[in-house]
Write an enzyme that holds these catalytic residues in place. Structure first.
Site, PDB file in Angstrom:
ATOM      1  N   LYS A  77      -5.763   5.656   1.281  1.00  4.46           N
ATOM      2  CA  LYS A  77      -6.369   4.344   1.080  1.00  4.46           C
ATOM      3  C   LYS A  77      -5.905   3.327   2.109  1.00  4.46           C
ATOM      4  O   LYS A  77      -6.653   2.425   2.473  1.00  4.46           O
ATOM      5  CB  LYS A  77      -6.045   3.843  -0.336  1.00  4.46           C
ATOM      6  CG  LYS A  77      -6.734   4.643  -1.427  1.00  4.46           C
ATOM      7  CD  LYS A  77      -6.341   4.176  -2.808  1.00  4.46           C
ATOM      8  CE  LYS A  77      -4.932   4.593  -3.172  1.00  4.46           C
ATOM      9  NZ  LYS A  77      -4.622   4.352  -4.600  1.00  4.46           N
ATOM     10  N   GLU A  78      -4.656   3.472   2.568  1.00  3.19           N
ATOM     11  CA  GLU A  78      -4.134   2.485   3.503  1.00  3.19           C
ATOM     12  C   GLU A  78      -3.685   3.088   4.827  1.00  3.19           C
ATOM     13  O   GLU A  78      -3.383   2.364   5.767  1.00  3.19           O
ATOM     14  CB  GLU A  78      -2.962   1.714   2.881  1.00  3.19           C
ATOM     15  CG  GLU A  78      -1.676   2.514   2.707  1.00  3.19           C
ATOM     16  CD  GLU A  78      -1.705   3.453   1.518  1.00  3.19           C
ATOM     17  OE1 GLU A  78      -1.115   4.545   1.635  1.00  3.19           O
ATOM     18  OE2 GLU A  78      -2.309   3.115   0.502  1.00  3.19           O
ATOM     19  N   ASP A 226       1.763   3.245  -8.013  1.00  2.00           N
ATOM     20  CA  ASP A 226       0.450   3.891  -7.889  1.00  2.00           C
ATOM     21  C   ASP A 226       0.604   5.397  -8.089  1.00  2.00           C
ATOM     22  O   ASP A 226      -0.058   6.192  -7.440  1.00  2.00           O
ATOM     23  CB  ASP A 226      -0.151   3.591  -6.511  1.00  2.00           C
ATOM     24  CG  ASP A 226      -1.630   3.945  -6.419  1.00  2.00           C
ATOM     25  OD1 ASP A 226      -2.345   3.799  -7.429  1.00  2.00           O
ATOM     26  OD2 ASP A 226      -2.074   4.382  -5.339  1.00  2.00           O
ATOM     27  N   ASN A 231       0.001  11.909  -5.418  1.00  2.00           N
ATOM     28  CA  ASN A 231       1.084  11.565  -4.496  1.00  2.00           C
ATOM     29  C   ASN A 231       2.422  12.148  -4.952  1.00  2.00           C
ATOM     30  O   ASN A 231       3.481  11.557  -4.777  1.00  2.00           O
ATOM     31  CB  ASN A 231       1.187  10.051  -4.246  1.00  2.00           C
ATOM     32  CG  ASN A 231       0.958   9.236  -5.484  1.00  2.00           C
ATOM     33  OD1 ASN A 231       1.404   9.616  -6.562  1.00  2.00           O
ATOM     34  ND2 ASN A 231       0.268   8.116  -5.338  1.00  2.00           N
ATOM     35  N   ASP A 243       4.138   8.444  -0.657  1.00  2.00           N
ATOM     36  CA  ASP A 243       3.257   7.260  -0.693  1.00  2.00           C
ATOM     37  C   ASP A 243       3.907   6.109  -1.454  1.00  2.00           C
ATOM     38  O   ASP A 243       3.530   5.792  -2.584  1.00  2.00           O
ATOM     39  CB  ASP A 243       1.898   7.604  -1.309  1.00  2.00           C
ATOM     40  CG  ASP A 243       1.110   8.593  -0.468  1.00  2.00           C
ATOM     41  OD1 ASP A 243       1.410   8.696   0.737  1.00  2.00           O
ATOM     42  OD2 ASP A 243       0.219   9.264  -1.009  1.00  2.00           O
TER      43      ASP A 243
END
Length: 292
Positions: A77-78, A226, A231, A243
């Site tokens: 996502k990042e 998260d 992860n 992560d």
């Protein structure tokens, strides 16, 4: 008498032996770099941007080493993660690493940042970086990417020192973190927990490791923020957490306990769906007790 420039330019043996040996070196030419290669960035990293000492034996610190990009490991996502091999040119030492490269905010799909940032150190209000962040300028986007990368770097270093199962952090250079490539017993990149089908005994072991990891993380003052089966890596029978840029300070962030509770529910749900009787509320209680 005729002057011989070559003779005057080359010292005789006696003169050469009198040179300070600190200023004598051998020069070995190397081939030009190919596409997908670069010189090692280890030498340009400051001490705080290198992993905790003692450095593992597999870490290549040779300034003449070459980094070769071997391909994409995963997209996120990042950030995106690539496999990079660092090879020392003269002694055949090599190390495969995971290179996590953060995108700027224009190319990220993870936009719910505000809740994670509460309680974090931020650029000085009114300063150039704070103004750039507020305006969303190109400089501001670069600052934001650097902040997320540095946040993950700090957590990796802290948690590694605490003995928690995270990839060893090798170095950070700008928005790129080089870290240990976690592998299975066959030397292949370890799968995510979500991609595994563990039997009952391994499932029990992984749950216990998860409990120890979450309580250890809470004891360091953090929730993952998260956490899910996507992860967590399974390296043989070993669980590794990854992560961590959004890791939440349990005290400084007003929603810290909420994030911790959500982490516990997420992972407990995955185990429950596979027949394990691990309880999310019990896991949460263990983590809270460790935090305080």
């Amino acid at each position: 008498m005729q002057h011989d420039p070559e003779a005057s330019a080359s010292p005789d043996r006696g003169e050469a032996e009198s040179f300070d040996q600190h200023y004598v070196f051998d020069y070995t030419p190397v081939d030009e770099l190919a596409a997908g290669q670069r010189w090692s960035t280890w030498g340009q990293c400051q001490p705080l941007s290198r992993g905790p000492q003692p450095w593992p034996d597999w870490v290549v610190t040779d300034d003449a080493a070459v980094d070769t990009e071997l391909g994409v490991l995963k997209t996120g996502k990042e950030a995106d993660v690539f496999i990079v091999e660092r090879a020392a040119p003269f002694d055949d030492r090599t190390a495969r690493m995971a290179a996590k490269r953060y995108r700027d905010s224009d190319h990220r799909t993870f936009h719910h940042n505000a809740a994670y940032l509460e309680g974090r150190r931020m650029p000085r209000k009114g300063g150039r970086e704070a103004r750039a962040l507020a305006k969303g300028s190109s400089h501001g986007r670069a600052v934001a990417a650097g902040m997320w990368a540095w946040a993950e770097w700090e957590r990796l270093v802290q948690l590694h020192r605490a003995g928690l199962p995270v990839p060893y952090p090798v170095q950070i250079d700008g928005t790129e973190i080089l870290m240990e490539l976690v592998c299975d017993p066959d030397g292949q990149p370890a799968p995510r927990l979500s991609a595994t089908r563990p039997g009952p005994d391994l499932l029990d072991s992984l749950w216990q490791q998860l409990t120890d990891t979450l309580t250890g993380l809470a004891a360091c003052g953090y929730a993952h923020g998260d956490l899910s089966a996507y992860n967590l890596l399974v390296a043989g029978e070993r669980l590794v957490i990854i992560d961590l840029p959004q890791a939440v300070d349990l005290v400084a962030n007003p929603r810290g306990m909420e994030f911790l509770h959500r982490d516990c529910r997420n992972v407990a749900g995955w185990f429950a769906a596979r027949g394990h009787r691990g309880d999310a509320e019990e896991l949460f209680a263990h983590a809270v007790a460790a935090a305080f």
